[in-house]
Design a protein around this motif. Structure first.
Motif, PDB file in Angstrom:
ATOM      1  N   TYR A  26       0.832  -1.201   0.000  1.00 45.57           N
ATOM      2  CA  TYR A  26       0.000   0.000   0.000  1.00 45.57           C
ATOM      3  C   TYR A  26       0.871   1.258   0.000  1.00 45.57           C
ATOM      4  N   ALA A  27       1.942   1.236   0.744  1.00 48.25           N
ATOM      5  CA  ALA A  27       2.805   2.419   0.847  1.00 48.25           C
ATOM      6  C   ALA A  27       3.685   2.631  -0.377  1.00 48.25           C
ATOM      7  N   HIS A  28       4.151   1.544  -0.981  1.00 47.18           N
ATOM      8  CA  HIS A  28       5.167   1.659  -2.035  1.00 47.18           C
ATOM      9  C   HIS A  28       4.763   1.081  -3.381  1.00 47.18           C
ATOM     10  N   GLY A  29       3.724   0.261  -3.421  1.00 45.24           N
ATOM     11  CA  GLY A  29       3.311  -0.394  -4.655  1.00 45.24           C
ATOM     12  C   GLY A  29       3.816  -1.819  -4.702  1.00 45.24           C
ATOM     13  N   LEU A  59       0.200 -13.938  -2.875  1.00 46.09           N
ATOM     14  CA  LEU A  59       0.276 -13.059  -1.700  1.00 46.09           C
ATOM     15  C   LEU A  59      -0.520 -11.785  -1.939  1.00 46.09           C
ATOM     16  N   VAL A  60      -0.396 -11.191  -3.109  1.00 48.12           N
ATOM     17  CA  VAL A  60      -1.141  -9.974  -3.432  1.00 48.12           C
ATOM     18  C   VAL A  60      -2.644 -10.242  -3.363  1.00 48.12           C
ATOM     19  N   VAL A  61      -3.094 -11.334  -3.933  1.00 48.77           N
ATOM     20  CA  VAL A  61      -4.522 -11.689  -3.895  1.00 48.77           C
ATOM     21  C   VAL A  61      -4.980 -11.847  -2.444  1.00 48.77           C
ATOM     22  N   ALA A  62      -4.201 -12.533  -1.624  1.00 47.83           N
ATOM     23  CA  ALA A  62      -4.576 -12.735  -0.215  1.00 47.83           C
ATOM     24  C   ALA A  62      -4.623 -11.405   0.537  1.00 47.83           C
ATOM     25  N   VAL A  63      -3.688 -10.517   0.256  1.00 46.90           N
ATOM     26  CA  VAL A  63      -3.680  -9.193   0.884  1.00 46.90           C
ATOM     27  C   VAL A  63      -4.956  -8.441   0.504  1.00 46.90           C
ATOM     28  N   LEU A  64      -5.282  -8.414  -0.774  1.00 50.47           N
ATOM     29  CA  LEU A  64      -6.473  -7.695  -1.230  1.00 50.47           C
ATOM     30  C   LEU A  64      -7.750  -8.304  -0.656  1.00 50.47           C
ATOM     31  N   ARG A  65      -7.816  -9.622  -0.624  1.00 49.71           N
ATOM     32  CA  ARG A  65      -9.018 -10.309  -0.108  1.00 49.71           C
ATOM     33  C   ARG A  65      -9.229  -9.987   1.376  1.00 49.71           C
ATOM     34  N   ARG A  66      -8.157 -10.052   2.155  1.00 48.03           N
ATOM     35  CA  ARG A  66      -8.279  -9.763   3.593  1.00 48.03           C
ATOM     36  C   ARG A  66      -8.617  -8.295   3.812  1.00 48.03           C
ATOM     37  N   ARG A  67      -7.974  -7.407   3.041  1.00 51.43           N
ATOM     38  CA  ARG A  67      -8.241  -5.976   3.177  1.00 51.43           C
ATOM     39  C   ARG A  67      -9.705  -5.682   2.835  1.00 51.43           C
ATOM     40  N   ASP A  68     -10.226  -6.337   1.822  1.00 57.13           N
ATOM     41  CA  ASP A  68     -11.625  -6.161   1.437  1.00 57.13           C
ATOM     42  C   ASP A  68     -12.556  -6.509   2.598  1.00 57.13           C
ATOM     43  N   GLY A 104      -1.004   8.162   6.108  1.00 59.95           N
ATOM     44  CA  GLY A 104      -0.581   7.142   5.162  1.00 59.95           C
ATOM     45  C   GLY A 104      -1.614   6.805   4.101  1.00 59.95           C
ATOM     46  N   PHE A 105      -2.750   7.516   4.074  1.00 61.64           N
ATOM     47  CA  PHE A 105      -3.772   7.238   3.064  1.00 61.64           C
ATOM     48  C   PHE A 105      -3.173   7.454   1.675  1.00 61.64           C
ATOM     49  N   ARG A 106      -3.314   6.440   0.825  1.00 58.87           N
ATOM     50  CA  ARG A 106      -2.795   6.497  -0.543  1.00 58.87           C
ATOM     51  C   ARG A 106      -3.857   6.119  -1.569  1.00 58.87           C
ATOM     52  N   GLY A 107      -5.104   6.355  -1.242  1.00 54.30           N
ATOM     53  CA  GLY A 107      -6.158   6.037  -2.186  1.00 54.30           C
ATOM     54  C   GLY A 107      -6.611   4.600  -2.051  1.00 54.30           C
ATOM     55  N   CYS A 108      -7.275   4.143  -3.080  1.00 52.07           N
ATOM     56  CA  CYS A 108      -7.866   2.807  -3.095  1.00 52.07           C
ATOM     57  C   CYS A 108      -6.803   1.761  -3.417  1.00 52.07           C
ATOM     58  N   ALA A 109      -6.605   0.822  -2.527  1.00 54.41           N
ATOM     59  CA  ALA A 109      -5.600  -0.227  -2.731  1.00 54.41           C
ATOM     60  C   ALA A 109      -5.891  -1.026  -3.996  1.00 54.41           C
ATOM     61  N   ASN A 112      -5.061   1.105  -7.023  1.00 50.98           N
ATOM     62  CA  ASN A 112      -3.602   1.202  -7.112  1.00 50.98           C
ATOM     63  C   ASN A 112      -3.005  -0.065  -7.724  1.00 50.98           C
ATOM     64  N   VAL A 113      -3.439  -1.217  -7.242  1.00 54.76           N
ATOM     65  CA  VAL A 113      -2.920  -2.488  -7.760  1.00 54.76           C
ATOM     66  C   VAL A 113      -3.344  -2.670  -9.211  1.00 54.76           C
ATOM     67  N   HIS A 114      -4.565  -2.318  -9.519  1.00 56.12           N
ATOM     68  CA  HIS A 114      -5.021  -2.418 -10.905  1.00 56.12           C
ATOM     69  C   HIS A 114      -4.175  -1.514 -11.801  1.00 56.12           C
ATOM     70  N   GLY A 115      -3.865  -0.327 -11.327  1.00 51.07           N
ATOM     71  CA  GLY A 115      -3.023   0.583 -12.098  1.00 51.07           C
ATOM     72  C   GLY A 115      -1.633   0.023 -12.351  1.00 51.07           C
TER      73      GLY A 115
END
Length: 175
Positions: A26-29, A59-68, A104-109, A112-115
């Protein structure tokens, strides 16, 4: 021979790994963060990380799923405190304003990942789309409860506020 890893230790390691990866991504991409950096931040050896998640994409999918799950649950809990249907819809924007003002808000995770990854990762794209669909459905249900049959305008306002706040750094977009 080392002792077998318990289910509890696996759960703790998985949570530590997801916490570290989520904060870094989230912080760095996603692309800017290598697995060595995730290893350092999580305190887990790479071998253990890859036992928990076979690929960085997993790992990215798991991060997004848990964050959701956490993100939408927090929003739902905030909105549930408001008795009036119209007030619930407005409460969404109050919740967004508070989120936008967090350090630390950086918009929608997910945006960002889609971008970063676009359509290069089908599993990540599926997770991004699942989150956006679930958020839309959640918001649409609150809008329909007001008697307004079409929720698209409110959904677009919410998504637009998220993107605008992320780009501008100004939480006033929720207003």
């Amino acid at each position: 021979m080392p002792a077998p890893v318990t289910e509890e230790q696996t759960r703790l390691d998985r949570e530590a790994l997801l916490d570290a990866a989520e904060a870094l991504f989230y912080a760095h991409g996603v692309q800017a963060v290598g697995m060595d950096r995730v290893r350092e931040a999580s305190g887990l050896p790479l071998k253990r990380i890859y036992r928990l998640f076979a690929t960085k994409e997993d790992l990215v999918v798991a991060v997004l799923r848990r964050r959701d799950r956490r993100w939408r649950a927090s929003l739902a809990a905030h909105v549930a405190d408001v008795p009036d249907p119209r007030g619930r819809v407005l409460a969404v924007f109050d919740w967004l304003a508070a989120w936008f003002a967090e350090p630390g808000f950086r918009g929608c995770a997910w945006i960002n990942v889609h971008g970063e990854l676009g359509t290069s990762s089908a599993p990540v794209l599926a997770e991004v789309r699942a989150h956006k669909r679930a958020f839309h459905d959640q918001l649409a249900a609150w809008v329909r409860a007001t008697g307004v049959p079409v929720a698209e305008g409110v959904c677009l306002l919410a998504e637009g506020a998220i993107v605008t706040a992320g780009v501008s750094g100004n939480p006033a977009a929720a207003a």
